[in-house]
Design a protein around this motif. Structure first.
Motif, PDB file in Angstrom:
ATOM      1  N   LYS A 186      -6.631 -52.375  21.287  1.00 51.41           N
ATOM      2  CA  LYS A 186      -5.564 -52.836  20.666  1.00 51.41           C
ATOM      3  C   LYS A 186      -4.366 -52.650  21.452  1.00 51.41           C
ATOM      4  O   LYS A 186      -3.065 -53.038  20.940  1.00 51.41           O
ATOM      5  N   ILE A 187      -4.336 -52.015  22.660  1.00 51.43           N
ATOM      6  CA  ILE A 187      -3.352 -51.773  23.544  1.00 51.43           C
ATOM      7  C   ILE A 187      -3.311 -52.909  24.817  1.00 51.43           C
ATOM      8  O   ILE A 187      -4.493 -53.059  25.165  1.00 51.43           O
ATOM      9  N   ALA A 188      -2.394 -53.570  24.852  1.00 50.43           N
ATOM     10  CA  ALA A 188      -2.458 -54.706  25.928  1.00 50.43           C
ATOM     11  C   ALA A 188      -2.614 -54.197  27.098  1.00 50.43           C
ATOM     12  O   ALA A 188      -2.320 -52.837  27.555  1.00 50.43           O
ATOM     13  N   GLU A 189      -3.187 -54.753  28.356  1.00 48.03           N
ATOM     14  CA  GLU A 189      -3.465 -54.403  29.644  1.00 48.03           C
ATOM     15  C   GLU A 189      -2.255 -53.655  30.270  1.00 48.03           C
ATOM     16  O   GLU A 189      -2.296 -53.011  31.119  1.00 48.03           O
ATOM     17  N   SER A 190      -1.136 -54.781  30.009  1.00 50.63           N
ATOM     18  CA  SER A 190       0.212 -54.087  30.419  1.00 50.63           C
ATOM     19  C   SER A 190       0.865 -53.211  29.825  1.00 50.63           C
ATOM     20  O   SER A 190       2.093 -52.915  29.864  1.00 50.63           O
ATOM     21  N   GLY A 191       0.414 -52.573  28.586  1.00 58.42           N
ATOM     22  CA  GLY A 191       0.951 -51.873  27.697  1.00 58.42           C
ATOM     23  C   GLY A 191       1.440 -50.634  28.038  1.00 58.42           C
ATOM     24  O   GLY A 191       0.843 -49.957  29.166  1.00 58.42           O
ATOM     25  N   ILE A 192       2.315 -50.082  27.489  1.00 56.59           N
ATOM     26  CA  ILE A 192       3.160 -48.599  28.038  1.00 56.59           C
ATOM     27  C   ILE A 192       3.190 -47.804  26.604  1.00 56.59           C
ATOM     28  O   ILE A 192       3.492 -48.408  25.661  1.00 56.59           O
ATOM     29  N   TYR A 193       2.709 -46.583  26.864  1.00 52.61           N
ATOM     30  CA  TYR A 193       2.822 -45.654  25.863  1.00 52.61           C
ATOM     31  C   TYR A 193       3.681 -44.522  26.286  1.00 52.61           C
ATOM     32  O   TYR A 193       3.641 -43.880  27.294  1.00 52.61           O
ATOM     33  N   LEU A 194       5.005 -44.216  25.513  1.00 56.46           N
ATOM     34  CA  LEU A 194       5.907 -43.219  25.936  1.00 56.46           C
ATOM     35  C   LEU A 194       5.524 -42.059  24.701  1.00 56.46           C
ATOM     36  O   LEU A 194       5.472 -42.191  23.428  1.00 56.46           O
ATOM     37  N   GLY A 195       5.236 -40.789  25.353  1.00 57.11           N
ATOM     38  CA  GLY A 195       4.957 -39.692  24.331  1.00 57.11           C
ATOM     39  C   GLY A 195       6.298 -38.811  24.164  1.00 57.11           C
ATOM     40  O   GLY A 195       7.364 -39.192  24.257  1.00 57.11           O
ATOM     41  N   THR A 196       5.994 -37.885  23.658  1.00 60.21           N
ATOM     42  CA  THR A 196       7.043 -37.097  23.206  1.00 60.21           C
ATOM     43  C   THR A 196       7.777 -36.143  24.161  1.00 60.21           C
ATOM     44  O   THR A 196       8.818 -35.662  24.142  1.00 60.21           O
ATOM     45  N   ASP A 197       6.865 -36.161  25.328  1.00 62.02           N
ATOM     46  CA  ASP A 197       7.513 -35.274  26.415  1.00 62.02           C
ATOM     47  C   ASP A 197       8.290 -36.366  27.459  1.00 62.02           C
ATOM     48  O   ASP A 197       7.831 -37.375  27.417  1.00 62.02           O
ATOM     49  N   LYS A 198       9.408 -35.978  27.945  1.00 63.97           N
ATOM     50  CA  LYS A 198      10.267 -36.978  28.995  1.00 63.97           C
ATOM     51  C   LYS A 198       9.112 -37.490  29.857  1.00 63.97           C
ATOM     52  O   LYS A 198       9.762 -38.297  30.572  1.00 63.97           O
ATOM     53  N   THR A 199       8.379 -36.672  30.565  1.00 64.36           N
ATOM     54  CA  THR A 199       7.401 -37.265  31.536  1.00 64.36           C
ATOM     55  C   THR A 199       6.652 -38.121  31.038  1.00 64.36           C
ATOM     56  O   THR A 199       5.745 -38.515  31.969  1.00 64.36           O
ATOM     57  N   GLU A 200       6.335 -38.336  29.740  1.00 67.33           N
ATOM     58  CA  GLU A 200       5.054 -39.133  29.301  1.00 67.33           C
ATOM     59  C   GLU A 200       5.517 -40.581  29.273  1.00 67.33           C
ATOM     60  O   GLU A 200       5.768 -41.172  28.098  1.00 67.33           O
ATOM     61  N   ARG A 201       5.485 -41.256  30.314  1.00 64.31           N
ATOM     62  CA  ARG A 201       5.460 -42.842  30.249  1.00 64.31           C
ATOM     63  C   ARG A 201       4.342 -43.197  30.910  1.00 64.31           C
ATOM     64  O   ARG A 201       4.167 -43.292  32.306  1.00 64.31           O
ATOM     65  N   TRP A 202       3.331 -43.733  30.103  1.00 65.97           N
ATOM     66  CA  TRP A 202       2.037 -43.945  30.832  1.00 65.97           C
ATOM     67  C   TRP A 202       1.689 -45.551  30.756  1.00 65.97           C
ATOM     68  O   TRP A 202       1.827 -46.249  29.518  1.00 65.97           O
ATOM     69  N   THR A 203       1.172 -46.031  31.652  1.00 61.79           N
ATOM     70  CA  THR A 203       0.465 -47.162  31.668  1.00 61.79           C
ATOM     71  C   THR A 203      -0.782 -46.911  30.697  1.00 61.79           C
ATOM     72  O   THR A 203      -1.182 -45.752  30.545  1.00 61.79           O
ATOM     73  N   LYS A 204      -1.616 -48.083  30.381  1.00 62.42           N
ATOM     74  CA  LYS A 204      -2.727 -48.007  29.646  1.00 62.42           C
ATOM     75  C   LYS A 204      -3.824 -47.365  30.314  1.00 62.42           C
ATOM     76  O   LYS A 204      -4.571 -46.182  29.877  1.00 62.42           O
ATOM     77  N   GLU A 205      -4.069 -47.339  31.512  1.00 57.41           N
ATOM     78  CA  GLU A 205      -5.002 -46.521  32.395  1.00 57.41           C
ATOM     79  C   GLU A 205      -4.239 -44.886  32.362  1.00 57.41           C
ATOM     80  O   GLU A 205      -5.312 -44.056  32.134  1.00 57.41           O
ATOM     81  N   LYS A 206      -3.426 -44.761  32.591  1.00 58.53           N
ATOM     82  CA  LYS A 206      -2.714 -43.378  32.754  1.00 58.53           C
ATOM     83  C   LYS A 206      -2.821 -42.721  31.099  1.00 58.53           C
ATOM     84  O   LYS A 206      -3.209 -41.397  31.055  1.00 58.53           O
ATOM     85  N   PHE A 207      -2.818 -43.342  30.233  1.00 57.01           N
ATOM     86  CA  PHE A 207      -2.805 -43.088  28.927  1.00 57.01           C
ATOM     87  C   PHE A 207      -4.053 -42.699  28.645  1.00 57.01           C
ATOM     88  O   PHE A 207      -4.631 -41.427  27.954  1.00 57.01           O
ATOM     89  N   TRP A 208      -4.880 -43.290  28.974  1.00 58.79           N
ATOM     90  CA  TRP A 208      -6.638 -43.122  28.741  1.00 58.79           C
ATOM     91  C   TRP A 208      -6.883 -41.969  29.565  1.00 58.79           C
ATOM     92  O   TRP A 208      -7.756 -40.976  29.082  1.00 58.79           O
ATOM     93  N   SER A 209      -6.596 -41.681  30.714  1.00 63.46           N
ATOM     94  CA  SER A 209      -6.949 -40.217  31.392  1.00 63.46           C
ATOM     95  C   SER A 209      -6.230 -39.425  30.642  1.00 63.46           C
ATOM     96  O   SER A 209      -6.937 -38.205  30.899  1.00 63.46           O
ATOM     97  N   PHE A 210      -5.240 -39.399  30.186  1.00 60.48           N
ATOM     98  CA  PHE A 210      -4.545 -38.185  29.246  1.00 60.48           C
ATOM     99  C   PHE A 210      -5.532 -38.035  28.122  1.00 60.48           C
ATOM    100  O   PHE A 210      -5.938 -37.033  27.627  1.00 60.48           O
ATOM    101  N   ALA A 211      -5.845 -39.137  27.436  1.00 55.15           N
ATOM    102  CA  ALA A 211      -6.342 -39.058  25.972  1.00 55.15           C
ATOM    103  C   ALA A 211      -7.769 -38.758  26.053  1.00 55.15           C
ATOM    104  O   ALA A 211      -8.626 -38.376  25.233  1.00 55.15           O
ATOM    105  N   LYS A 212      -8.551 -38.992  27.222  1.00 56.00           N
ATOM    106  CA  LYS A 212     -10.083 -39.038  27.243  1.00 56.00           C
ATOM    107  C   LYS A 212     -10.627 -37.833  26.828  1.00 56.00           C
ATOM    108  O   LYS A 212     -11.518 -37.627  25.964  1.00 56.00           O
ATOM    109  N   PRO A 213     -10.082 -36.708  27.058  1.00 56.12           N
ATOM    110  CA  PRO A 213     -10.729 -35.327  26.759  1.00 56.12           C
ATOM    111  C   PRO A 213     -10.429 -35.027  25.512  1.00 56.12           C
ATOM    112  O   PRO A 213     -11.619 -34.616  24.751  1.00 56.12           O
ATOM    113  N   TYR A 214      -9.669 -35.571  24.751  1.00 57.33           N
ATOM    114  CA  TYR A 214      -9.444 -35.288  23.217  1.00 57.33           C
ATOM    115  C   TYR A 214     -10.260 -36.377  22.677  1.00 57.33           C
ATOM    116  O   TYR A 214     -11.127 -36.127  21.419  1.00 57.33           O
TER     117      TYR A 214
END
Length: 293
Positions: A186-214
């Motif tokens: 449900k996230i567009a290929e060009s989607g951006i996820y902004l997390g609570t930390d100031k460093t967390e501005r993720w593309t879909k690919e980077k967000f998946w890298s962060f989220a995959k272990p969880y």
């Protein structure tokens, strides 16, 4: 006292029954939406998974004083979805009427079918579903078809708001169940996820890298919306939303942008923030060791 206890027991049991029915209706609607999402994506497997093995398809055909029932084959329907085609099979649902009785359900939906952006026909779908192994499956669809008096846009945004409410609720549930396909789908290929930390501005690919272990552990995060507001742009192609979330961090705020493209709504941006009461802000500033003065 006994009478009072009996009344309370009755109220609680009635409340539970209504709540269970509401959950069933949400799950039934989600099953139907998976069907049409799969059609738009030309995903034969996704569509096949929402049908019972012996499911049947019928179309009521009327004209010149005659009414005929045309029976379709599920296999032919699935093959048509899988076959290469340039135009998106986009069936847009305008309303849902769902009734349940235990493990049996019916759903009546108004629809308009588009080939890409071209309106093909419209009518109603009458679904029969049953619950098997905690999952609602489609037993039968009977539809009508016509090419006149067809809706091409929602008459108002109330139905569309409900549709996006369900989409976002199911998106959060997918994280709680560690369903990566449903969540990241449900996230567009060009989607951006902004997390609570100031460093967390993720593309879909980077967000998946962060989220995959969880997600690999079988449970990611469990956020539940307690309040949400949605507004729409011109022609209902964009929607902006903000929501309050019950999370392990306390009350958070999520906000974002949804875009309607190729027959489906996708999240273009999501921004997660932790809310801080005004009288606690100085404590928070001290805790994180930053002062913006």
């Amino acid at each position: 006292m006994k009478k009072f206890i009996a009344i309370i027991t009755l109220l609680l049991s009635t409340s539970f029954f209504v709540s269970a029915q509401d959950i069933d209706k949400q799950e039934i609607k989600a099953t139907i939406q998976k069907l049409f999402d799969g059609m738009r994506a030309s995903d034969k497997t996704a569509v096949e998974n929402v049908f019972a093995p012996n499911a049947q398809l019928f179309t009521i055909v009327g004209g010149e004083g005659e009414t005929n029932v045309r029976k379709g084959k599920l296999e032919d329907f699935l093959n048509a979805i899988a076959a290469p085609h340039e135009l998106v099979f986009d069936e847009r649902i305008w309303s849902y009427k769902i009734e349940t009785d235990g493990m049996l359900a019916t759903a009546w939906t108004e629809y308009t079918f588009f080939l890409g952006e071209h309106m093909s026909h419209c009518g109603v779908n009458a679904f029969q579903l049953y619950k098997a192994d905690e999952e609602w499956l489609i037993l039968q669809i009977t539809d009508t078809r016509k090419k006149y008096d067809c809706k091409t846009e929602p008459t108002n945004n109330s139905q569309l708001t409900k549709e996006l409410d369900l989409l976002l609720d199911n998106w959060h549930k997918a994280a709680a169940k560690a369903d990566a396909d449903a969540y990241f789908g449900k996230i567009a290929e060009s989607g951006i996820y902004l997390g609570t930390d100031k460093t967390e501005r993720w593309t879909k690919e980077k967000f998946w890298s962060f989220a995959k272990p969880y997600f690999d552990k079988g449970k990611a995060w469990d956020f539940k919306a307690t309040k949400r507001d949605i507004v729409f742009g011109e022609n209902n192609k964009y929607a902006w939303f903000d929501e309050l979330l019950d999370t392990w961090m306390g009350t958070c705020r999520g906000s974002g942008v949804l875009k309607f493209e190729n027959g489906e709504w996708l999240i273009e941006q999501y921004n997660l923030t932790v809310t801080v009461p005004n009288d606690k802000i100085q404590d928070v500033i001290k805790a994180i060791g930053e002062n913006t003065k």
